[in-house]
Enzyme design. Structure first.
Site, mmCIF file in Angstrom:
data_model
loop_
_atom_site.group_PDB
_atom_site.id
_atom_site.type_symbol
_atom_site.label_atom_id
_atom_site.label_comp_id
_atom_site.label_asym_id
_atom_site.label_seq_id
_atom_site.Cartn_x
_atom_site.Cartn_y
_atom_site.Cartn_z
ATOM 1 N N HIS A 1 -25.072 -17.990 -21.739
ATOM 2 C CA HIS A 1 -25.336 -18.139 -20.303
ATOM 3 C C HIS A 1 -24.973 -16.864 -19.541
ATOM 4 O O HIS A 1 -23.814 -16.468 -19.548
ATOM 5 C CB HIS A 1 -24.515 -19.327 -19.797
ATOM 6 C CG HIS A 1 -24.731 -19.666 -18.374
ATOM 7 N ND1 HIS A 1 -23.699 -19.720 -17.457
ATOM 8 C CD2 HIS A 1 -25.860 -19.981 -17.684
ATOM 9 C CE1 HIS A 1 -24.174 -20.076 -16.291
ATOM 10 N NE2 HIS A 1 -25.481 -20.228 -16.386
ATOM 11 N N HIS B 1 -27.255 -13.088 -10.593
ATOM 12 C CA HIS B 1 -27.186 -14.500 -10.232
ATOM 13 C C HIS B 1 -27.151 -14.674 -8.729
ATOM 14 O O HIS B 1 -27.811 -15.559 -8.165
ATOM 15 C CB HIS B 1 -25.945 -15.153 -10.848
ATOM 16 C CG HIS B 1 -25.792 -16.597 -10.477
ATOM 17 N ND1 HIS B 1 -25.128 -17.012 -9.349
ATOM 18 C CD2 HIS B 1 -26.258 -17.723 -11.079
ATOM 19 C CE1 HIS B 1 -25.178 -18.325 -9.273
ATOM 20 N NE2 HIS B 1 -25.849 -18.783 -10.309
HETATM 21 O O1 G3P Z 1 -30.122 -21.987 -16.255
HETATM 22 C C1 G3P Z 1 -28.967 -22.767 -16.303
HETATM 23 C C2 G3P Z 1 -27.955 -22.348 -15.273
HETATM 24 O O2 G3P Z 1 -27.816 -20.962 -15.325
HETATM 25 C C3 G3P Z 1 -28.305 -22.769 -13.895
HETATM 26 O O3 G3P Z 1 -27.273 -22.575 -12.973
HETATM 27 O O4 G3P Z 1 -26.137 -21.404 -11.137
HETATM 28 O O5 G3P Z 1 -25.608 -20.802 -13.476
HETATM 29 O O6 G3P Z 1 -27.794 -20.152 -12.483
HETATM 30 P P1 G3P Z 1 -26.683 -21.173 -12.505
HETATM 31 CA CA CA Z 2 -28.823 -19.159 -14.300
#
Ligand code: G3P
Ligand code: CA
Length: 247
Positions: free
Chosen positions: A7, A49
């Site tokens: 992630h 992000h």
């Molecule tokens: O794509 C899964 C996750 O990354 C979504 O939430 O806020 O971490 O971008 P966020």
């Molecule tokens: Ca994300």
């Protein structure tokens, strides 16, 4: 094979959404990564992000006020550790080049651009253009919380698999009609509040399910046993060997 997505790259080992975080996937035997993309004032697509700089760089201000030339002046690594002093916010072009070189598979999350629909369309077009350089052997999923943007992407690149992201609070009983309207192959629900019954319903409807963000190995195991296909995690390096792949 269950999928473990790094992630924002290997985001507990290196600063999130940087080339260093993505480069660490290969040496940790993690084939799939997730990243976030947004757009600068001059149309450059970048990995970030947030749409502001203050959480993950040495600067304040909006991403939408920057141009590509500004990226050289921004440090996106020293907040994380001395080892990453001077790390840059990567462009999508640089990212695709690394993905090709490292033979990675990618889930690109198109951020819900907060500077309006016109810029959202520029972002989608920029992503579509950038993906022209992705080696055809690489696997790809495009996701977004902005389902209108996702549907626009699918119109432009119908051959690419897409995923509707949902926060727990926004996951209502109409989720399937949203996926159908977008032409989505996957649902990416939040871990919080996700139940066995709901997973079964999604599976029975024929969708792939990847859950975010799962940093607990026991919870990941439970989700996989319920039929979930993949999890997004900040700690991909801690997952057992059976979830890792040789390159
Ligand atoms: O794509 C899964 C996750 O990354 C979504 O939430 O806020 O971490 O971008 P966020
Ligand atoms: Ca994300």
């Amino acid at each position: 094979m269950k999928t473990v997505f790094a992630h924002r790259g290997m985001s507990s080992l290196a600063p999130e959404n940087t080339l260093s975080a993505f480069a660490l996937c290969r040496e940790n035997c993690i084939k799939w990564l997730e990243c976030d993309v947004d757009i600068l004032a001059d149309g450059t697509v970048v990995l970030s992000h947030d749409d502001t700089l203050e959480r993950c760089t040495n600067r304040c201000g909006s991403l939408y006020d920057l141009t590509e030339a500004d990226l050289d002046t921004i440090d996106a690594g020293s907040w994380f550790s001395d080892d990453y002093d001077g790390e840059k916010i990567p462009t999508f072009e640089q990212f695709i080049s690394l993905v090709n070189d490292h033979e990675l598979n990618i889930n690109v999350e198109i951020k819900s651009c907060t500077s309006g629909w016109e810029n959202t369309l520029r972002l989608i077009d920029g992503v579509v253009k950038g993906l022209e350089s992705l080696n055809p052997e690489r696997e790809l999923i495009i996701s977004s919380f902005n389902h209108l943007a996702l549907a626009e992407f699918k119109k432009r690149r119908p051959e690419t698999r897409i995923a509707c992201l949902f926060e727990n609070a926004n996951l209502w009983d109409d989720w399937q009609s949203i996926l159908q309207a977008c032409g989505a192959e996957f649902i990416h629900p939040e871990d919080k509040g996700l139940t066995k019954d709901r997973v079964k319903m999604m599976k029975d409807a024929g969708y792939g399910i990847n859950v975010y963000t799962v940093n607990d190995l026991a919870r990941a195991n439970q989700l996989f046993n319920w039929g979930v296909d993949g999890v997004f995690t900040d700690v991909a390096q801690t997952f057992p060997r059976k979830y890792k792949q040789d390159f």
